[in-house]
Design an enzyme around this catalytic site. Structure first.
Site, mmCIF file in Angstrom:
data_model
loop_
_atom_site.group_PDB
_atom_site.id
_atom_site.type_symbol
_atom_site.label_atom_id
_atom_site.label_comp_id
_atom_site.label_asym_id
_atom_site.label_seq_id
_atom_site.Cartn_x
_atom_site.Cartn_y
_atom_site.Cartn_z
ATOM 1 N N ARG A 105 50.607 44.348 58.681
ATOM 2 C CA ARG A 105 49.925 43.049 58.836
ATOM 3 C C ARG A 105 50.914 42.116 59.504
ATOM 4 O O ARG A 105 52.010 41.888 58.985
ATOM 5 C CB ARG A 105 49.488 42.506 57.479
ATOM 6 C CG ARG A 105 49.012 41.061 57.559
ATOM 7 C CD ARG A 105 48.287 40.574 56.328
ATOM 8 N NE ARG A 105 46.949 41.140 56.258
ATOM 9 C CZ ARG A 105 45.975 40.655 55.483
ATOM 10 N NH1 ARG A 105 46.187 39.607 54.719
ATOM 11 N NH2 ARG A 105 44.791 41.225 55.470
ATOM 12 N N HIS A 132 41.031 42.722 63.001
ATOM 13 C CA HIS A 132 41.125 43.170 61.604
ATOM 14 C C HIS A 132 40.198 44.392 61.462
ATOM 15 O O HIS A 132 39.141 44.327 60.842
ATOM 16 C CB HIS A 132 40.688 42.022 60.685
ATOM 17 C CG HIS A 132 41.114 42.165 59.262
ATOM 18 N ND1 HIS A 132 41.831 43.252 58.787
ATOM 19 C CD2 HIS A 132 40.920 41.362 58.176
ATOM 20 C CE1 HIS A 132 42.069 43.081 57.491
ATOM 21 N NE2 HIS A 132 41.514 41.959 57.096
ATOM 22 N N GLN A 135 38.874 45.711 58.043
ATOM 23 C CA GLN A 135 37.842 44.836 57.493
ATOM 24 C C GLN A 135 36.483 45.207 58.109
ATOM 25 O O GLN A 135 35.479 45.341 57.393
ATOM 26 C CB GLN A 135 38.188 43.372 57.819
ATOM 27 C CG GLN A 135 37.191 42.375 57.276
ATOM 28 C CD GLN A 135 37.221 42.289 55.755
ATOM 29 O OE1 GLN A 135 38.267 42.073 55.173
ATOM 30 N NE2 GLN A 135 36.072 42.464 55.119
ATOM 31 N N ASP A 227 33.830 33.379 57.849
ATOM 32 C CA ASP A 227 35.244 33.529 57.482
ATOM 33 C C ASP A 227 35.852 32.129 57.480
ATOM 34 O O ASP A 227 35.234 31.153 57.940
ATOM 35 C CB ASP A 227 35.949 34.446 58.513
ATOM 36 C CG ASP A 227 37.423 34.697 58.173
ATOM 37 O OD1 ASP A 227 37.820 34.481 57.007
ATOM 38 O OD2 ASP A 227 38.181 35.097 59.094
ATOM 39 N N CYS A 267 34.738 37.969 54.453
ATOM 40 C CA CYS A 267 35.853 38.909 54.248
ATOM 41 C C CYS A 267 36.734 38.495 53.074
ATOM 42 O O CYS A 267 37.449 39.316 52.526
ATOM 43 C CB CYS A 267 36.670 39.026 55.525
ATOM 44 S SG CYS A 267 37.367 37.450 56.039
ATOM 45 N N ARG A 295 36.641 47.794 50.944
ATOM 46 C CA ARG A 295 37.902 47.907 51.700
ATOM 47 C C ARG A 295 38.615 49.187 51.284
ATOM 48 O O ARG A 295 39.128 49.932 52.108
ATOM 49 C CB ARG A 295 38.796 46.687 51.422
ATOM 50 C CG ARG A 295 38.283 45.363 51.954
ATOM 51 C CD ARG A 295 38.238 45.343 53.471
ATOM 52 N NE ARG A 295 39.514 45.732 54.054
ATOM 53 C CZ ARG A 295 40.553 44.897 54.224
ATOM 54 N NH1 ARG A 295 40.437 43.629 53.913
ATOM 55 N NH2 ARG A 295 41.683 45.328 54.762
HETATM 56 N N1 CP Z 1 39.973 40.214 53.647
HETATM 57 C C1 CP Z 1 41.297 40.376 53.592
HETATM 58 O O1 CP Z 1 41.910 40.963 54.468
HETATM 59 O O2 CP Z 1 41.874 39.822 52.491
HETATM 60 P P1 CP Z 1 43.445 39.702 52.230
HETATM 61 O O3 CP Z 1 43.988 38.707 53.212
HETATM 62 O O4 CP Z 1 43.569 39.216 50.807
HETATM 63 O O5 CP Z 1 44.069 41.041 52.408
HETATM 64 N N1 NVA Z 2 40.801 35.146 59.637
HETATM 65 C C1 NVA Z 2 41.525 35.230 58.398
HETATM 66 C C2 NVA Z 2 41.201 36.495 57.703
HETATM 67 C C3 NVA Z 2 41.811 36.670 56.350
HETATM 68 C C4 NVA Z 2 41.497 37.981 55.743
HETATM 69 C C5 NVA Z 2 43.013 35.135 58.661
HETATM 70 O O1 NVA Z 2 43.490 35.724 59.632
HETATM 71 O O2 NVA Z 2 43.705 34.449 57.901
#
Ligand code: CP
Ligand code: NVA
Length: 310
Positions: A105, A132, A135, A227, A267, A295
């Site tokens: 990440r 993502h 997701q 989101d 999400c 997930r």
């Molecule tokens: N939806 C998602 O990716 O959540 P987190 O940021 O908690 O991993």
């Molecule tokens: N768009 C959000 C998604 C979190 C899971 C972010 O990148 O923070």
């Protein structure tokens, strides 16, 4: 270690998968749900390298790996300091000597591309500023379970044209789900993603509608999705964004325009009272916790296919 059951070696974009692979991963995830603990990842270790916070992605990956008989090593931002304490190519080459896969990440999507270029083991995108994909896999799995099909459905995404929107748009176009997106001017989905999605839409026969009007996007849809207005790393813009997105809340009024049996997706993490009205995720139409659970199941299918004994 190169024993992938998928055409791709790395999963950086949802479009690294073929549409038919997405469909088979969904079916495989459903199968794995009923099979409990397995040993498909026995003797495999994955590094989980995160530069941003996470609840779902970290826990669902770690549990998925354990339930498949593998080992997960979590590396926090402070420990590795990707590109600061050590260059990304060096991190990739060192980790490749120890582990069988890397889940990253990160902020810049380019970091994933560099890591993948220098890694001898598969790299999985656990969220970047651009996509993502894990997701999106779980999202389609959830829609499929709730609606019994994907093809011919329509999903409306209301809000920021961000990483989640990019992957979801591609995933929908690839699997035959019509995709409406409503975003304010300046926050629309990435143009290269849109172009790619339109290419897939041509093949799958779906429509993609981009509009600034959330009401137009929500009209008659099967799924309404949103989101956060402020993604991780954009915290300084939160005030400006709150104003720009003020008319883009998923609330009862917007929901009333969708089909009577439509479902609400997010999400997570959610900001109650911002992109979703207070309480709306507690109503029976909200499937966000099944979505969060998925997930883990979707990633189990992905990991088993990418790294497992076939
Ligand atoms: N939806 C998602 O990716 O959540 P987190 O940021 O908690 O991993
Ligand atoms: N768009 C959000 C998604 C979190 C899971 C972010 O990148 O923070």
């Amino acid at each position: 270690m190169d024993e992938t059951g998928l055409k791709t070696r790395h999963l950086l974009s949802i479009a690294d998968l073929a549409p038919v692979e997405i469909e088979s991963l969904i079916n495989y995830a459903i199968e794995l749900k009923s099979r409990g603990w397995l040993s498909l990842l026995r003797n495999k270790t994955l590094a989980i390298l995160f530069e941003k916070p996470s609840l779902r992605t970290r826990v669902s990956f770690e549990v998925a790996i354990r339930q498949l008989g593998g080992e997960a090593i979590y590396l926090s931002p402070a420990e590795v300091a990707l590109g600061k304490r050590e260059s990304i190519p060096d991190v990739a080459r060192v980790l490749s000597r120890y582990v069988d896969g890397i889940v990253l990440r990160t902020f810049a999507h380019h970091n994933l591309e560099v890591l993948a270029e220098y890694s001898a083991v598969p790299v999985i995108n656990a969220l970047s500023d651009f996509e993502h994909p894990c997701q999106a896999l779980a999202d389609l799995l959830t829609v499929y379970e709730k609606k019994g099909k994907l093809k011919g459905l329509t999903l409306a995404y209301i809000g920021d044209g961000n990483n989640v929107a990019n992957s979801l748009m591609l995933a929908c176009a690839m699997t035959g789900v019509n995709f409406n997106i409503a975003s304010p001017d300046g926050y629309t989905v990435d143009k290269t993603i849109l172009k790619k999605a339109r290419g897939y839409a041509k093949d799958s026969g779906v429509k993609i509608i981009c509009t600034e009007d959330p009401r137009l996007a929500a009209k008659g849809v099967d799924v309404i999705y949103t989101d956060t207005w402020t993604s991780m790393g954009q915290e300084a813009e939160a005030g400006v964004r709150r104003k720009a997105f003020a008319d883009y809340q998923v609330n009862e009024k917007l929901l009333a325009l969708t089909k009577k049996n439509s479902i609400i997706m997010h999400c997570l993490p959610a900001h109650h009272g911002e992109e979703v009205a207070e309480g709306i995720l507690d109503t029976p139409r909200s499937v966000v916790f099944d979505q969060a659970e998925n997930r883990m199941h979707a990633q189990k299918a992905l990991l088993a296919k990418m790294l497992g004994k076939q």
